[in-house]
Structures are given as structure tokens and as C-alpha cells.
Design a protein around this motif. Structure first.
Motif, PDB file in Angstrom:
ATOM      1  N   THR A  71       6.842 -10.989   6.547  1.00 52.44           N
ATOM      2  CA  THR A  71       6.024 -10.886   5.334  1.00 52.44           C
ATOM      3  C   THR A  71       4.667 -11.568   5.469  1.00 52.44           C
ATOM      4  N   ASN A  72       4.621 -12.667   6.220  1.00 54.68           N
ATOM      5  CA  ASN A  72       3.366 -13.433   6.285  1.00 54.68           C
ATOM      6  C   ASN A  72       2.449 -12.998   7.422  1.00 54.68           C
TER       7      ASN A  72
ATOM      8  N   VAL B 217      -0.635   2.739  15.420  1.00 55.04           N
ATOM      9  CA  VAL B 217      -2.041   3.122  15.194  1.00 55.04           C
ATOM     10  C   VAL B 217      -2.198   4.606  15.506  1.00 55.04           C
TER      11      VAL B 217
ATOM     12  N   PRO C  19      -7.683   2.969  10.501  1.00 54.51           N
ATOM     13  CA  PRO C  19      -8.804   2.046  10.673  1.00 54.51           C
ATOM     14  C   PRO C  19      -8.399   0.898  11.616  1.00 54.51           C
ATOM     15  N   THR C  20      -9.248   0.603  12.579  1.00 59.57           N
ATOM     16  CA  THR C  20      -8.952  -0.460  13.553  1.00 59.57           C
ATOM     17  C   THR C  20     -10.138  -1.411  13.648  1.00 59.57           C
TER      18      THR C  20
ATOM     19  N   ARG D  64       0.824  -1.208   0.000  1.00 61.02           N
ATOM     20  CA  ARG D  64       0.000   0.000   0.000  1.00 61.02           C
ATOM     21  C   ARG D  64       0.860   1.262   0.000  1.00 61.02           C
TER      22      ARG D  64
ATOM     23  N   ASN E 299      -8.193 -15.489   2.299  1.00 64.36           N
ATOM     24  CA  ASN E 299      -6.920 -15.001   1.752  1.00 64.36           C
ATOM     25  C   ASN E 299      -5.726 -15.376   2.626  1.00 64.36           C
ATOM     26  N   PHE E 300      -6.018 -15.905   3.822  1.00 65.13           N
ATOM     27  CA  PHE E 300      -4.960 -16.233   4.778  1.00 65.13           C
ATOM     28  C   PHE E 300      -4.945 -17.749   5.023  1.00 65.13           C
TER      29      PHE E 300
ATOM     30  N   PRO F 110      -4.898   3.723   4.506  1.00 67.26           N
ATOM     31  CA  PRO F 110      -6.294   4.164   4.583  1.00 67.26           C
ATOM     32  C   PRO F 110      -6.549   4.881   5.910  1.00 67.26           C
TER      33      PRO F 110
ATOM     34  N   PHE G  61      -0.080 -10.339   9.321  1.00 70.15           N
ATOM     35  CA  PHE G  61      -0.998  -9.212   9.106  1.00 70.15           C
ATOM     36  C   PHE G  61      -1.805  -9.005  10.384  1.00 70.15           C
TER      37      PHE G  61
ATOM     38  N   LEU H 103     -10.732  -4.749   4.535  1.00 69.34           N
ATOM     39  CA  LEU H 103      -9.390  -4.802   3.948  1.00 69.34           C
ATOM     40  C   LEU H 103      -8.553  -3.586   4.363  1.00 69.34           C
ATOM     41  N   ASP H 104      -9.205  -2.418   4.450  1.00 68.98           N
ATOM     42  CA  ASP H 104      -8.506  -1.193   4.839  1.00 68.98           C
ATOM     43  C   ASP H 104      -8.015  -1.250   6.279  1.00 68.98           C
ATOM     44  N   ALA H 105      -8.671  -2.097   7.078  1.00 63.05           N
ATOM     45  CA  ALA H 105      -8.285  -2.178   8.497  1.00 63.05           C
ATOM     46  C   ALA H 105      -7.157  -3.183   8.720  1.00 63.05           C
ATOM     47  N   ILE H 106      -6.762  -3.908   7.664  1.00 57.47           N
ATOM     48  CA  ILE H 106      -5.690  -4.901   7.827  1.00 57.47           C
ATOM     49  C   ILE H 106      -4.338  -4.237   7.562  1.00 57.47           C
TER      50      ILE H 106
ATOM     51  N   SER I  42      -0.079  -4.519   7.489  1.00 59.20           N
ATOM     52  CA  SER I  42       1.018  -5.467   7.297  1.00 59.20           C
ATOM     53  C   SER I  42       1.992  -5.290   8.464  1.00 59.20           C
TER      54      SER I  42
END
Lengths: 141, 283
Positions: B95-96, B55, B60-61, A10, B133-134, A14, B98, B76-79, B81
Motif C-alpha cells: 500500500t505504501n 508498463v 505515462p512513464t 484510480r 505527499n510521500f 492515465p 508508489f 501525478l498521472d505518471a505515478i 501504485s
């Protein structure tokens, strides 16, 4: 690119509307106090007194009451509140004070409320009859 | 293909090892190549802090995920990395991993959940569209018997109960078992993976009396088949948490034995492509 790569790569994070601390008193329209390195315990005490005084000027909130609403109306209220960024509590308060100013509207609202109460009582009686009949049927078995 | 399971680390008391087990299990699975989605369901936000995710007030939480519809806050926006970590001259790759993070504001989700009447299923329903997706989702609930704890419980396909190896831990285990019993009928997909005694104290080859007595009592409560290996009281865990790495990264893979056994128990529930990444034999 899969979803996980999208999250990893990203470019812009967001955002949502900034959250507020539910326990912190709201300081609307008040200029930010100048806190500097020389601030002392005395200034914290006066700040606390100022905030307490400010809070005392705001309306006192009564203890929580359990409220059950018609499912469809509850959903619509939630949607409206989410959309307008208000709460069901403040909406109800606003309904009341607005109606209070308009006698004819208040009469109409009370008429509707009485009709609804009658319907709820009817539903309650039916539920009670169902339970009694079910219990009777169990005993007869 | 099975839907990836959601694991919930349950315990109705503070200091039982919920966040530690969630974190260490996720780190272990992530290291094997399995994409892990952590969900920080505790307003104390230990997991968010342990994973090093920053944060801001407008980030987004989980609060927005639980209290707003998808149209308003996309899950998705709250996830986020999880950032990689520098350990000496090494880079520990995350990397793996989230995370759906939280902050203090999550406390107010309890009101919304309470008024919904369906709090048991809200988190589960919100995670459902993205969990595939996970490889696995791991939820860290709060320690009190709140609506956030209830929605965490309902999100779980597999529950694990860490419990401190002392009287408080036994009480926490009892209360947690009661909670599961109360809601089990509504959660037919939920299954208890086991109990992990936490902060077990050993002197030489033997457990201390308090550790032995409490682990024996836990065994009587849940049965031997649900007792998992204990996690030792060790500064290595504290150092690993402080440095945002796993005990293995600090040269102590043996301290992750409980996680390896837990992963074996979880293996049958994982999608095949990820299950095969878990070693078949315990070293």
C-alpha cells in the motif's frame, strides 16, 4: 481523499501517446507482416533484408552537430515542437527545404541570419574583453 | 516541517546493487508505514520490473515526466501504485509503495536532457511539487555516466553508493565519488549517507580475501564513518526479487540489516511523522 488514495484507487489508468522504440526502423503505412508459428529463420532474414532496403530508401542522417540557440527562441521552438509532435531537427530541415523553394524568403532569412551572426560576434568580443580585463586585474593585484 | 528527502542509489557500473538497495530500502520503509515514491531512472527498468508494475506503450512513464511540461503530462498521472503480492497463502501489502516507472523508451530522454543544458536539476524540479505527499523518494539511476545519471544525482538530497565487494566495485566507487565531487558545488543540499559493500562473500566467520581487500580499500577511500554494513551474497535476495517481496517476508530479516542501518542514517532527514516510525534501537 488524499493524493496517495487517489493514485491507489484510480478507476482508469492515465495514458500518453504510444512511445516508439528509438532504435526500431519506422514502418509507416506498411501492412503488418503475418508472423505465424511456422515462420522460419529464412523469413527473418528476408524480413531483415526488406527492412534494410526500406531504410536505404530513406535519407541518410548526418552525425550530430552541437547547436546553441538564443534562449528565448530555443524555448519557443521546444514548445512548438512539443505541440506539433515534431523535433527541432526535422523543423530545421523543413525550414530549409521550404525556403529553398522561395527565393525571396530565402534572401530574407539569410539577411536575418547575417544580422544575428554580427550580434553574436559582438557578444563574443565583449566576453573576450571582459575575460582579458578580469585577468589583467588579477595580475595587477 | 522538512521536505521529504530524495535518496539516490548511485554507482557508475552495472551490477553494483543500485536497484537492489533502492528496492530493499523502499520496501523496508514502506513496511514501517512510510509512503515511498520510487523513481526508475534506468531505461533497463529493473526497478519497474522488480516492483511488478506493468508498463504499456501508452502508460505515462518517467520519459514523459522529463521531456514534457506539466500541462502536457501531469506528474501525478505518471505515478503508479505498486500492486500487492501473493506469497503462498499470504498477501504482501504494498500500500505504501508508489513508482514512476520507465521502459526502453527512457533512453531518448538523454537527448532532451543534453539539449536542455540544465539536466542536473530537471528531475529535482519535476519531483518538487509532489514529493511532500510521500515520506521519501528513492531514485534508481542508470549505471552509465549519462544525462539520466546526472539528473538523478541532482535530484538527490541523500546519496548512497552500493559497490560490489571486488575490484570492479572499488573502481565504480572511485568513479562515482569523482562524479559527486565534480557536481558537489552545484548541489549544496546533497549529502552522502554512505557506501554499502554489495555481494560480500563470507566463509564461516571471515570474509573471503577478495571481499576483505575490497572493503578495506573502500574504507580507505571514503573513511570509516561512511562505511555501512555490507549486503551478503545470497540467493535469498535473488529469490526475494523473483517473488517481488523482501528477505524479511522470506523469514530472513537479518539480511536486511544494512537497510535498517541506512534507515537510521536517513531518519533525521525525514518529516517527524515518518521519522518516528523508524525504530530507535537496532535489534
Amino acid at each position: 481523499m488524499n493524493i496517495l488514495d487517489e493514485i491507489r484507487n484510480r478507476a482508469v489508468a492515465p495514458t500518453v501517446a504510444p512511445r516508439e522504440d528509438v532504435l526500431a526502423p519506422q514502418q509507416q503505412d506498411s501492412p503488418k507482416s503475418d508472423v505465424n508459428a511456422t515462420s522460419t529463420a529464412d523469413s527473418s532474414v528476408s524480413e531483415l533484408a526488406k527492412l534494410e532496403e526500406q531504410l536505404a530508401r530513406l535519407p541518410e542522417i548526418a552525425p550530430r552537430v552541437p547547436v546553441r540557440l538564443e534562449a528565448a527562441i530555443k524555448q519557443e521552438l521546444d514548445d512548438l515542437c512539443n505541440q506539433e509532435k515534431i523535433t527541432v531537427e526535422t523543423l530545421l530541415e523543413a525550414f530549409y527545404v521550404t525556403c529553398l523553394e522561395k527565393d525571396s524568403v530565402m534572401k530574407q532569412v539569410i539577411k536575418e541570419a547575417k544580422k544575428r551572426l554580427k550580434s553574436r560576434k559582438e557578444a563574443g568580443n565583449i566576453r573576450s574583453s571582459i575575460t582579458r580585463l578580469a585577468n589583467l586585474a588579477k595580475k595587477l593585484k | 516541517m522538512p521536505i521529504p528527502p530524495t535518496v539516490v542509489s548511485l554507482g557508475l557500473a552495472g551490477g553494483q546493487g543500485k536497484s537492489t538497495v533502492a528496492l530493499m530500502l523502499g520496501r523496508y520503509l514502506g513496511r514501517l508505514g512510510i509512503p515511498v515514491l520510487f523513481v526508475d531512472c534506468d531505461p533497463q527498468s529493473s526497478l519497474t520490473s522488480f516492483l511488478g508494475v506493468q508498463v504499456q506503450p501508452d502508460t505515462p512513464t518517467l520519459l514523459e515526466v522529463l521531456t514534457q511540461p506539466e500541462e502536457k503530462t501531469k506528474i501525478l498521472d505518471a505515478i503508479a501504485s505498486v500492486p500487492d503480492v501473493k506469497l503462498g497463502d499470504r498477501i504482501i501489502n504494498n500500500t505504501n509503495l508508489f513508482l514512476i516507472p520507465s521502459d526502453d523508451g527512457l533512453e531518448s530522454a538523454n537527448y532532451k536532457l543534453a539539449s536542455s543544458g540544465l539536466s542536473l536539476f530537471i528531475l529535482r524540479n519535476r519531483l518538487q511539487p509532489i514529493v511532500s505527499n510521500f515520506g521519501v523518494a528513492i531514485v534508481d539511476p542508470p549505471p552509465e555516466r549519462s544525462h539520466l545519471a546526472q539528473t538523478s544525482l541532482g535530484a538527490g538530497d541523500r546519496w548512497v553508493i552500493p559497490a560490489e565487494s571486488n575490484v570492479k566495485g572499488v573502481q565504480s566507487l572511485l568513479r562515482t565519488m569523482e562524479l559527486i565531487k565534480e557536481f558537489k558545488a552545484a548541489l549544496p543540499y546533497g549529502e552522502l549517507l554512505g557506501v554499502v559493500p554489495f555481494r560480500a562473500r563470507w566463509t564461516g566467520l571471515h570474509p573471503t580475501n577478495a571481499t576483505k581487500t575490497s572493503i578495506d580499500t573502500m574504507r580507505q577511500l571514503v573513511g570509516s564513518e561512511l562505511m555501512l554494513p555490507h549486503i551478503l551474497e545470497s540467493d535469498v535476495f535473488k529469490n526475494a526479487i523473483n517473488q517481488r517481496v523482501a528477505p524479511t517476508d522470506l523469514g530472513q530479516p537479518n539480511l536486511e540489516y544494512a537497510m535498517r542501518v541506512l534507515a537510521q542514517r536517513l531518519k533525521p532527514a525525514l518529516p517527524e511523522e515518518y521519522a518516528k516510525l523508524i525504530p530507535s534501537e537496532l535489534a
